[in-house]
Design a protein around this motif. Structure first.
Motif, mmCIF file in Angstrom:
data_model
loop_
_atom_site.group_PDB
_atom_site.id
_atom_site.type_symbol
_atom_site.label_atom_id
_atom_site.label_comp_id
_atom_site.label_asym_id
_atom_site.label_seq_id
_atom_site.Cartn_x
_atom_site.Cartn_y
_atom_site.Cartn_z
ATOM 1 N N ARG A 1 4.748 -1.051 5.904
ATOM 2 C CA ARG A 1 5.421 -0.579 4.696
ATOM 3 C C ARG A 1 6.321 0.628 4.942
ATOM 4 O O ARG A 1 7.297 0.844 4.237
ATOM 5 C CB ARG A 1 4.370 -0.229 3.628
ATOM 6 C CG ARG A 1 3.448 -1.377 3.281
ATOM 7 C CD ARG A 1 2.235 -0.908 2.499
ATOM 8 N NE ARG A 1 2.593 -0.426 1.179
ATOM 9 C CZ ARG A 1 2.691 -1.207 0.100
ATOM 10 N NH1 ARG A 1 2.468 -2.506 0.195
ATOM 11 N NH2 ARG A 1 3.008 -0.693 -1.067
ATOM 12 N N GLN A 2 5.961 1.448 5.932
ATOM 13 C CA GLN A 2 6.734 2.650 6.259
ATOM 14 C C GLN A 2 7.015 2.721 7.757
ATOM 15 O O GLN A 2 6.146 2.371 8.565
ATOM 16 C CB GLN A 2 5.996 3.927 5.829
ATOM 17 C CG GLN A 2 6.221 4.340 4.393
ATOM 18 C CD GLN A 2 5.268 3.664 3.436
ATOM 19 O OE1 GLN A 2 4.223 3.197 3.840
ATOM 20 N NE2 GLN A 2 5.626 3.620 2.168
ATOM 21 N N ASN B 1 9.168 7.044 6.640
ATOM 22 C CA ASN B 1 10.301 6.520 5.881
ATOM 23 C C ASN B 1 10.025 5.095 5.408
ATOM 24 O O ASN B 1 9.641 4.226 6.191
ATOM 25 C CB ASN B 1 11.566 6.552 6.747
ATOM 26 C CG ASN B 1 11.928 7.969 7.156
ATOM 27 O OD1 ASN B 1 11.862 8.897 6.358
ATOM 28 N ND2 ASN B 1 12.292 8.152 8.420
ATOM 29 N N GLY B 2 10.225 4.862 4.115
ATOM 30 C CA GLY B 2 9.930 3.567 3.524
ATOM 31 C C GLY B 2 10.817 2.455 4.070
ATOM 32 O O GLY B 2 12.028 2.626 4.222
ATOM 33 N N LYS B 3 10.212 1.328 4.358
ATOM 34 C CA LYS B 3 10.958 0.159 4.814
ATOM 35 C C LYS B 3 11.471 -0.649 3.616
ATOM 36 O O LYS B 3 10.927 -0.540 2.516
ATOM 37 C CB LYS B 3 10.063 -0.723 5.685
ATOM 38 C CG LYS B 3 9.659 -0.101 7.010
ATOM 39 C CD LYS B 3 8.809 -1.070 7.833
ATOM 40 C CE LYS B 3 8.455 -0.489 9.192
ATOM 41 N NZ LYS B 3 7.630 -1.422 9.998
ATOM 42 N N ARG C 1 10.978 0.902 0.022
ATOM 43 C CA ARG C 1 9.760 1.483 -0.539
ATOM 44 C C ARG C 1 9.872 3.007 -0.519
ATOM 45 O O ARG C 1 10.606 3.575 0.279
ATOM 46 C CB ARG C 1 8.544 1.055 0.293
ATOM 47 C CG ARG C 1 8.244 -0.437 0.247
ATOM 48 C CD ARG C 1 7.020 -0.736 1.099
ATOM 49 N NE ARG C 1 6.620 -2.125 0.983
ATOM 50 C CZ ARG C 1 7.118 -3.110 1.714
ATOM 51 N NH1 ARG C 1 8.053 -2.841 2.622
ATOM 52 N NH2 ARG C 1 6.712 -4.355 1.554
ATOM 53 N N ASP D 1 9.134 6.813 0.412
ATOM 54 C CA ASP D 1 8.619 7.476 1.604
ATOM 55 C C ASP D 1 7.183 7.930 1.351
ATOM 56 O O ASP D 1 6.836 8.368 0.249
ATOM 57 C CB ASP D 1 9.469 8.693 1.963
ATOM 58 C CG ASP D 1 10.897 8.316 2.319
ATOM 59 O OD1 ASP D 1 11.133 7.148 2.700
ATOM 60 O OD2 ASP D 1 11.773 9.191 2.212
ATOM 61 N N ALA E 1 3.595 9.568 -2.556
ATOM 62 C CA ALA E 1 4.708 8.628 -2.408
ATOM 63 C C ALA E 1 5.272 8.296 -3.777
ATOM 64 O O ALA E 1 4.515 8.035 -4.719
ATOM 65 C CB ALA E 1 4.254 7.350 -1.709
#
Length: 209
Positions: A58-59, A89-91, A104, A106, A140
């Motif tokens: 997810r990150q 860092n959010g993907k 997503r 962070d 988050a």
């Protein structure tokens, strides 16, 4: 609803961070060093952290910051009071998980804790081991979790440069929380890689040197 105390680096006021750092310095200063004056030491470091648990889906990797105040207990053992911050860092969302083309939030992890640093005597390599425990705050997307305990273990190495020393280290960090991982069964686990500067001060040379 009672507001959660947020230790996220971006939300804590500078004054609270100053007070926290001062408390850690006082704690380190109170550790007894048998038979001789204590060596106080401060350190700052930065690097990158990578997730090795479910949050990796997810990150992605992100920046890591570290600061500490330390004191030598004896010739091989040091105690450090530490403050640390990591941002993953959010993907981008995939499939039906979220809006197409968006990422997503962070995931941010701030922590305060204590670490024991063991340097084997007589090796001459500067390699050391670390084991620590502390309290972690995960947040988050405007949501956050209360403080949770956690633990860490790792290795590092020193390189003396004049009156200070560079260090490089990595450790396995395990906050006892599943916040932000997308699962209720696997705790968050991540590896910060840190490079920084150790600055001895306010005492005699390190025991055994």
């Amino acid at each position: 609803m009672t507001k959660t105390i947020t230790w996220d680096l971006l939300q804590l006021s500078p004054l609270r961070w100053v007070l926290a750092a001062a408390a850690l310095t006082i704690l380190a200063a109170g550790v007894p060093a048998p038979g001789r004056a204590q060596l106080h030491e401060f350190g700052i470091g930065a690097g990158i952290a990578a997730a090795v648990s479910e949050i990796n889906t997810r990150q992605g990797p992100g920046p890591h910051l570290l600061g500490y105040a330390g004191v030598h207990v004896n010739a091989t053992l040091q105690f450090r009071g530490e403050l640390a911050f990591v941002q993953f860092n959010g993907k981008p969302y995939s499939g039906i998980e979220g809006p197409s083309g968006e990422s997503r939030p962070d995931l941010r992890v701030a922590s305060v804790g204590g670490t024991l640093v063991y340097t084997p005597r007589g090796t001459g390599t500067g390699v050391y081991g670390l084991i620590g425990a502390g309290m972690y705050q995960l947040s988050a997307g405007g949501d956050s979790e209360g403080l949770v305990p956690g633990a860490s273990v790792g290795v590092g190495t020193n390189l003396d440069v004049g009156g200070a020393a560079l260090f490089a280290q990595t450790r396995l960090e395990v906050p006892f929380s599943t916040f932000g991982s997308g699962t209720e069964s696997a705790p968050n686990v991540y590896l910060p890689f840190t490079v920084g500067l150790r600055i001895p001060c306010c005492g005699d040379p390190a025991p055994g040197t």
